[in-house]
Write a protein that holds these residues in place. Structure first.
Motif, PDB file in Angstrom:
ATOM      1  N   ASN A  64     -23.198  -3.182  -8.861  1.00 29.21           N
ATOM      2  CA  ASN A  64     -21.744  -3.182  -8.756  1.00 29.21           C
ATOM      3  C   ASN A  64     -21.127  -2.089  -9.615  1.00 29.21           C
ATOM      4  O   ASN A  64     -21.296  -2.065 -10.819  1.00 29.21           O
ATOM      5  N   PRO A  65     -20.372  -1.134  -9.015  1.00 29.62           N
ATOM      6  CA  PRO A  65     -19.898   0.018  -9.751  1.00 29.62           C
ATOM      7  C   PRO A  65     -18.800  -0.274 -10.746  1.00 29.62           C
ATOM      8  O   PRO A  65     -18.478   0.576 -11.564  1.00 29.62           O
ATOM      9  N   ASP A  66     -18.181  -1.455 -10.720  1.00 30.91           N
ATOM     10  CA  ASP A  66     -17.077  -1.723 -11.619  1.00 30.91           C
ATOM     11  C   ASP A  66     -17.513  -2.441 -12.886  1.00 30.91           C
ATOM     12  O   ASP A  66     -16.714  -2.730 -13.747  1.00 30.91           O
ATOM     13  N   ARG A  67     -18.819  -2.718 -13.012  1.00 29.60           N
ATOM     14  CA  ARG A  67     -19.259  -3.547 -14.113  1.00 29.60           C
ATOM     15  C   ARG A  67     -19.176  -2.866 -15.468  1.00 29.60           C
ATOM     16  O   ARG A  67     -19.266  -3.496 -16.501  1.00 29.60           O
ATOM     17  N   GLY A  78     -36.927 -20.144  -3.032  1.00 31.37           N
ATOM     18  CA  GLY A  78     -37.175 -18.851  -2.405  1.00 31.37           C
ATOM     19  C   GLY A  78     -35.926 -18.018  -2.286  1.00 31.37           C
ATOM     20  O   GLY A  78     -34.833 -18.524  -2.041  1.00 31.37           O
ATOM     21  N   GLY A  79     -36.068 -16.719  -2.487  1.00 30.82           N
ATOM     22  CA  GLY A  79     -34.927 -15.823  -2.383  1.00 30.82           C
ATOM     23  C   GLY A  79     -35.377 -14.389  -2.300  1.00 30.82           C
ATOM     24  O   GLY A  79     -36.474 -14.045  -2.749  1.00 30.82           O
ATOM     25  N   TYR A  80     -34.529 -13.564  -1.695  1.00 32.98           N
ATOM     26  CA  TYR A  80     -34.845 -12.151  -1.516  1.00 32.98           C
ATOM     27  C   TYR A  80     -33.825 -11.298  -2.251  1.00 32.98           C
ATOM     28  O   TYR A  80     -33.711 -11.349  -3.454  1.00 32.98           O
ATOM     29  N   SER A  81     -33.052 -10.532  -1.501  1.00 27.75           N
ATOM     30  CA  SER A  81     -32.092  -9.617  -2.104  1.00 27.75           C
ATOM     31  C   SER A  81     -30.956 -10.383  -2.769  1.00 27.75           C
ATOM     32  O   SER A  81     -30.638 -11.517  -2.376  1.00 27.75           O
ATOM     33  N   SER A  82     -30.331  -9.768  -3.753  1.00 27.19           N
ATOM     34  CA  SER A  82     -29.314 -10.470  -4.532  1.00 27.19           C
ATOM     35  C   SER A  82     -28.365  -9.460  -5.168  1.00 27.19           C
ATOM     36  O   SER A  82     -28.617  -8.258  -5.176  1.00 27.19           O
ATOM     37  N   ASP A  83     -27.277  -9.975  -5.707  1.00 26.97           N
ATOM     38  CA  ASP A  83     -26.340  -9.143  -6.451  1.00 26.97           C
ATOM     39  C   ASP A  83     -25.522 -10.019  -7.384  1.00 26.97           C
ATOM     40  O   ASP A  83     -25.346 -11.223  -7.137  1.00 26.97           O
ATOM     41  N   TRP A  84     -25.029  -9.412  -8.452  1.00 24.75           N
ATOM     42  CA  TRP A  84     -24.194 -10.098  -9.430  1.00 24.75           C
ATOM     43  C   TRP A  84     -22.721 -10.001  -9.044  1.00 24.75           C
ATOM     44  O   TRP A  84     -22.279  -9.002  -8.472  1.00 24.75           O
ATOM     45  N   SER A  85     -21.944 -11.024  -9.415  1.00 26.72           N
ATOM     46  CA  SER A  85     -20.495 -10.889  -9.372  1.00 26.72           C
ATOM     47  C   SER A  85     -20.074  -9.911 -10.454  1.00 26.72           C
ATOM     48  O   SER A  85     -20.824  -9.655 -11.405  1.00 26.72           O
ATOM     49  N   PRO A  86     -18.869  -9.317 -10.359  1.00 26.06           N
ATOM     50  CA  PRO A  86     -18.475  -8.289 -11.337  1.00 26.06           C
ATOM     51  C   PRO A  86     -18.492  -8.758 -12.788  1.00 26.06           C
ATOM     52  O   PRO A  86     -18.760  -7.966 -13.681  1.00 26.06           O
ATOM     53  N   ASP A  87     -18.211 -10.042 -13.037  1.00 20.91           N
ATOM     54  CA  ASP A  87     -18.193 -10.530 -14.409  1.00 20.91           C
ATOM     55  C   ASP A  87     -19.512 -11.141 -14.846  1.00 20.91           C
ATOM     56  O   ASP A  87     -19.638 -11.652 -15.962  1.00 20.91           O
ATOM     57  N   GLY A  88     -20.520 -11.103 -13.978  1.00 20.46           N
ATOM     58  CA  GLY A  88     -21.834 -11.618 -14.326  1.00 20.46           C
ATOM     59  C   GLY A  88     -21.963 -13.122 -14.317  1.00 20.46           C
ATOM     60  O   GLY A  88     -23.002 -13.660 -14.714  1.00 20.46           O
TER      61      GLY A  88
END
Length: 310
Positions: free
Chosen positions: A32-35, A76-86
């Motif tokens: 995330n580019p705003d982190r 089980g899980g594959y691809s993921s991403d964080w919310s901007p505030d973690g």
């Protein structure tokens, strides 16, 4: 070895997000580019996928490899991403469903079917990809039947899911949000290869940034927090380049196959996978060090670096 959660984009050879004879090739790692403006700029936490007993599972850890946790257990899980505030994680299950949860694994919610979720800088939307139509793709220089991927967007609560960009005879995959939250970087694949585009978050004004790349020339792109550089894999190493495709700089030189680059929230470091482990280095390529030591038991791939929750 198959990279990027066992599903990588190799430019022009396997078009992005195509199902071919049971094999799946998907897009790149994103951060995330705003982190950089939130939370702990210097450290934060990393989420990654590990193949445990032939099943992909998600883990989180500090950027130095400590406090390793498995927030969704053995589900089980594959691809993921964080919310901007973690504070939250969006992730893809092995069955191709997107869920959100608190960073500690609590409060899970299914939001939509899809792959490769990317959380917007304001935390209100998630862009993702989904198989959308049959097409002809390139597989070892031959045209074969496959399924193209399309870019979709949905509110973070799962409402208002819709296709972002309509395109015929092409396969589109999101790479990253730009820091302003108004534009999205994506890859567009055809039999010619893959090019990089930007498009407004409402799907208007698509614009090509980097022309078609030859097969195997580049892949697994990750946009820097300021939106000015791309980290990517090329051959067996990690490189960076500007958004116009110029100023290529090789960061790694082995030993081993390096892939899945993603930026730290402050842009000072890059996390990547090598030899089945997760590694961290300075954005210049200096000070490489492994932060896990699995050695393919289990294989660990596709790290994404987020801020530490406050």
């Amino acid at each position: 070895m198959v990279t990027r959660k066992a599903r990588s984009v190799i430019v022009g050879t396997l078009t992005a997000a195509l199902v071919i004879g049971g094999l799946v090739a998907l897009r790149v790692t994103w951060n995330n580019p705003d982190r950089s403006s939130q939370g702990n700029r210097a450290h934060g936490r990393i989420v990654f996928a590990a193949n445990v007993a032939d099943r992909w599972r998600l883990f989180t850890m500090n950027s130095d490899g400590t406090e390793r946790r498995e927030p969704i257990g053995g589900a089980g899980g594959y691809s993921s991403d964080w919310s901007p505030d973690g504070s939250h994680i969006v992730y893809e299950t092995v069955g191709g469903e997107l869920w959100t949860m608190n960073a500690d694994g609590s409060n899970k919610h299914q939001i939509v079917r899809g792959n490769e979720p990317l959380w917007s800088p304001d935390g209100n939307r998630i862009v993702f990809e989904r198989m959308c139509r049959p097409t002809r793709v390139v597989w070892f220089d031959k045209g074969v039947a496959g399924s193209a991927s399309c870019v979709f967007i949905v509110n973070s609560d799962g409402k208002d899911s819709h296709e972002l960009l309509l395109s015929k005879n092409l396969s589109d995959s999101p790479i990253s949000w730009f820091p302003d939250g108004e534009r999205i970087l994506l890859s567009r694949a055809s039999r010619l290869g893959t090019s990089l585009w930007e498009v407004n978050a409402d799907g208007t004004q698509p614009r090509r940034l980097i022309p078609w790349k030859e097969p195997g020339e580049a892949g697994e792109f990750s946009l820097s927090p300021k939106g000015s550089l791309l980290a990517f894999s090329k051959g067996e190493d990690i490189w960076t380049m500007s958004l116009d495709g110029g100023n290529e700089v090789q960061l790694t030189s082995g030993p081993g196959y390096s892939s899945n680059p993603a930026w730290s929230p402050d842009g000072a470091r890059i996390v990547f996978s090598r030899g089945g482990d997760i590694w961290v280095m300075d954005a210049s390529g200096a000070n490489e060090r492994a932060v896990t030591s699995s050695g393919y038991r289990p294989e660990e791939l596709a790290p994404v670096w987020g801020v530490a929750p406050t």
